[in-house]
Design an enzyme around this catalytic site. Structure first.
Site, PDB file in Angstrom:
ATOM      1  N   TYR A 165       0.838  -1.209   0.000  1.00  0.00           N
ATOM      2  CA  TYR A 165       0.000   0.000   0.000  1.00  0.00           C
ATOM      3  C   TYR A 165       0.874   1.260   0.000  1.00  0.00           C
ATOM      4  CZ  TYR A 165      -3.301   3.579   1.486  1.00  0.00           C
ATOM      5  OH  TYR A 165      -4.055   4.740   1.572  1.00  0.00           O
ATOM      6  N   LYS A 169       1.647   4.149  -3.043  1.00  0.00           N
ATOM      7  CA  LYS A 169       1.461   5.602  -2.914  1.00  0.00           C
ATOM      8  C   LYS A 169       2.766   6.338  -3.206  1.00  0.00           C
ATOM      9  CE  LYS A 169      -2.950   5.475  -1.830  1.00  0.00           C
ATOM     10  NZ  LYS A 169      -3.980   5.988  -2.741  1.00  0.00           N
TER      11      LYS A 169
HETATM   12  P1  NAP Z   1     -12.982   3.465   0.974  1.00  0.00           P
HETATM   13  O1  NAP Z   1     -14.063   4.042   1.835  1.00  0.00           O
HETATM   14  O2  NAP Z   1     -12.661   2.040   1.045  1.00  0.00           O
HETATM   15  O3  NAP Z   1     -13.298   3.915  -0.525  1.00  0.00           O
HETATM   16  C1  NAP Z   1     -12.524   3.454  -1.587  1.00  0.00           C
HETATM   17  C2  NAP Z   1     -13.268   3.746  -2.867  1.00  0.00           C
HETATM   18  O4  NAP Z   1     -12.475   3.274  -3.980  1.00  0.00           O
HETATM   19  C3  NAP Z   1     -14.606   3.008  -2.958  1.00  0.00           C
HETATM   20  O5  NAP Z   1     -15.537   3.847  -3.601  1.00  0.00           O
HETATM   21  C4  NAP Z   1     -14.276   1.814  -3.830  1.00  0.00           C
HETATM   22  O6  NAP Z   1     -15.385   1.280  -4.517  1.00  0.00           O
HETATM   23  C5  NAP Z   1     -13.316   2.482  -4.788  1.00  0.00           C
HETATM   24  N1  NAP Z   1     -12.568   1.531  -5.586  1.00  0.00           N
HETATM   25  C6  NAP Z   1     -11.746   0.526  -5.189  1.00  0.00           C
HETATM   26  N2  NAP Z   1     -11.282  -0.147  -6.243  1.00  0.00           N
HETATM   27  C7  NAP Z   1     -11.810   0.438  -7.342  1.00  0.00           C
HETATM   28  C8  NAP Z   1     -11.725   0.196  -8.735  1.00  0.00           C
HETATM   29  N3  NAP Z   1     -11.000  -0.818  -9.236  1.00  0.00           N
HETATM   30  N4  NAP Z   1     -12.386   1.021  -9.585  1.00  0.00           N
HETATM   31  C9  NAP Z   1     -13.123   2.036  -9.118  1.00  0.00           C
HETATM   32  N5  NAP Z   1     -13.290   2.301  -7.806  1.00  0.00           N
HETATM   33  C10 NAP Z   1     -12.634   1.504  -6.942  1.00  0.00           C
HETATM   34  O7  NAP Z   1     -11.586   4.197   1.276  1.00  0.00           O
HETATM   35  P2  NAP Z   1     -11.171   5.733   1.441  1.00  0.00           P
HETATM   36  O8  NAP Z   1     -10.446   5.836   2.717  1.00  0.00           O
HETATM   37  O9  NAP Z   1     -12.296   6.637   1.153  1.00  0.00           O
HETATM   38  O10 NAP Z   1     -10.074   5.800   0.280  1.00  0.00           O
HETATM   39  C11 NAP Z   1     -10.065   6.784  -0.722  1.00  0.00           C
HETATM   40  C12 NAP Z   1      -8.638   7.134  -1.043  1.00  0.00           C
HETATM   41  O11 NAP Z   1      -8.013   7.738   0.102  1.00  0.00           O
HETATM   42  C13 NAP Z   1      -7.758   5.912  -1.397  1.00  0.00           C
HETATM   43  O12 NAP Z   1      -6.923   6.238  -2.492  1.00  0.00           O
HETATM   44  C14 NAP Z   1      -6.917   5.730  -0.130  1.00  0.00           C
HETATM   45  O13 NAP Z   1      -5.691   5.108  -0.390  1.00  0.00           O
HETATM   46  C15 NAP Z   1      -6.746   7.166   0.308  1.00  0.00           C
HETATM   47  N6  NAP Z   1      -6.344   7.330   1.717  1.00  0.00           N
HETATM   48  C16 NAP Z   1      -7.175   6.967   2.709  1.00  0.00           C
HETATM   49  C17 NAP Z   1      -6.771   7.152   4.045  1.00  0.00           C
HETATM   50  C18 NAP Z   1      -7.647   6.781   5.192  1.00  0.00           C
HETATM   51  O14 NAP Z   1      -7.162   6.846   6.344  1.00  0.00           O
HETATM   52  N7  NAP Z   1      -8.915   6.422   4.978  1.00  0.00           N
HETATM   53  C19 NAP Z   1      -5.504   7.687   4.328  1.00  0.00           C
HETATM   54  C20 NAP Z   1      -4.675   8.045   3.269  1.00  0.00           C
HETATM   55  C21 NAP Z   1      -5.109   7.876   1.965  1.00  0.00           C
HETATM   56  P3  NAP Z   1     -16.260   0.032  -3.936  1.00  0.00           P
HETATM   57  O15 NAP Z   1     -17.234   0.613  -2.956  1.00  0.00           O
HETATM   58  O16 NAP Z   1     -16.873  -0.519  -5.157  1.00  0.00           O
HETATM   59  O17 NAP Z   1     -15.290  -0.907  -3.270  1.00  0.00           O
END
Ligand code: NAP
Length: 248
Positions: A165, A169
């Site tokens: 992961y 990034k």
């Molecule tokens: P999340 O709630 O799990 O949402 C992830 C989203 O990505 C969901 O809508 C998921 O769709 C979608 N997705 C996954 N694979 C996909 C694909 N092949 N095609 C299209 N959509 C896809 O997670 P989140 O925390 O909001 O993550 C959003 C971003 O923030 C990510 O890039 C993550 O790495 C980044 N981030 C998050 C955190 C944190 O602490 N949460 C910290 C740093 C960075 P489905 O519903 O269909 O699975």
């Protein structure tokens, strides 16, 4: 004035829907990118119920044919794309998150979505982004992809092994920097941001930041003007950094 068109990938939940909400509130037409029609339509309907101009766009970032169909659809409907937020991402590991336990299959899956998916979507939409007067691209990265942050010793994440992961990034950050050089003399600007550790499904809702707040940096970067940055890494309100600039 014509409304700006923004596409957010993975916008059916978590940070993605909050970024879409923020851009919708700023007056943009938001295309809610989602791989599931059901989840994407539901998210778009929620935003429309709030008075925002939101439409579902089928987009699985790992499927080139689906990406090509999405580009065709946006081209036919709008003829351009003003904002692209590469938000879709997954965090997978094996065993106890030890790097030695990481399987090839997991590594491939993570890179396929978080790195290859971003290259696929960005380069496929670039002809439409070039049609915008001022295209903006925001890559949702993470501080665990930052060498400066993860090799320091001043915070609790230092001991963590970010595995595939984190590596995905780091790769996304280098791609952001690389694209920014190509866009230097154009009206397009590309930047990376980290939301910080945010309460979403990605971390089983263990994060402590509110997604609506954590989405702020991505919304701001999508709306920067001509004098805004190109090729930077930013955050918004994360307690680990003194400034809004995150070390690479
Ligand atoms: P999340 O709630 O799990 O949402 C992830 C989203 O990505 C969901 O809508 C998921 O769709 C979608 N997705 C996954 N694979 C996909 C694909 N092949 N095609 C299209 N959509 C896809 O997670 P989140 O925390 O909001 O993550 C959003 C971003 O923030 C990510 O890039 C993550 O790495 C980044 N981030 C998050 C955190 C944190 O602490 N949460 C910290 C740093 C960075 P489905 O519903 O269909 O699975």
């Amino acid at each position: 004035m014509t409304k700006k068109i923004a596409l957010i990938t993975g916008a059916n939940k978590g940070l993605g829907i909050e970024i879409a909400r923020g851009l919708g509130k700023a007056g943009l037409t938001v295309l809610v990118g989602a791989r599931s029609e059901e989840r994407g339509e539901a998210a778009a309907a929620t935003l429309r119920d709030e008075g925002l101009d939101a439409r579902f766009l089928h987009l699985d970032v790992t499927d080139e044919d689906v990406v090509a169909a999405a580009v065709k659809q946006v081209g036919e409907q709008y003829g351009r794309l003003d904002v692209l937020v590469n938000n879709a991402g997954i965090a997978l590991a094996d065993g106890d998150w030890n790097t030695s336990e990481l399987t090839v299959a997991t590594t491939r899956k993570v890179f396929e979505t978080n790195v290859v998916g971003v290259v696929s979507v960005t380069n496929a939409f670039l002809p439409l982004i070039r049609e915008s007067a001022a295209g903006r691209i925001v890559n949702v990265s993470s501080e665990v992809g930052s060498f400066g942050f993860m090799t320091g010793d001043s915070h609790d994440f230092t001991a963590m092994q970010p595995g595939a992961y984190g590596a995905s990034k780091s790769a996304l950050n280098m791609l952001t920097s690389s694209w920014s050089k190509e866009f230097k003399d154009t009206t397009i600007k590309i930047n990376a941001m980290t939301p910080g550790y945010t309460k979403t499904d990605l971390n089983h809702n263990q994060g402590w930041r509110d997604p609506a707040v954590a989405a702020g940096a991505a919304v701001n970067l999508a709306l920067i003007g001509e004098d805004g940055p190109n090729g930077g890494f930013f955050q918004d309100g994360n307690e680990y950094f003194d400034t809004d600039v995150v070390p690479w």
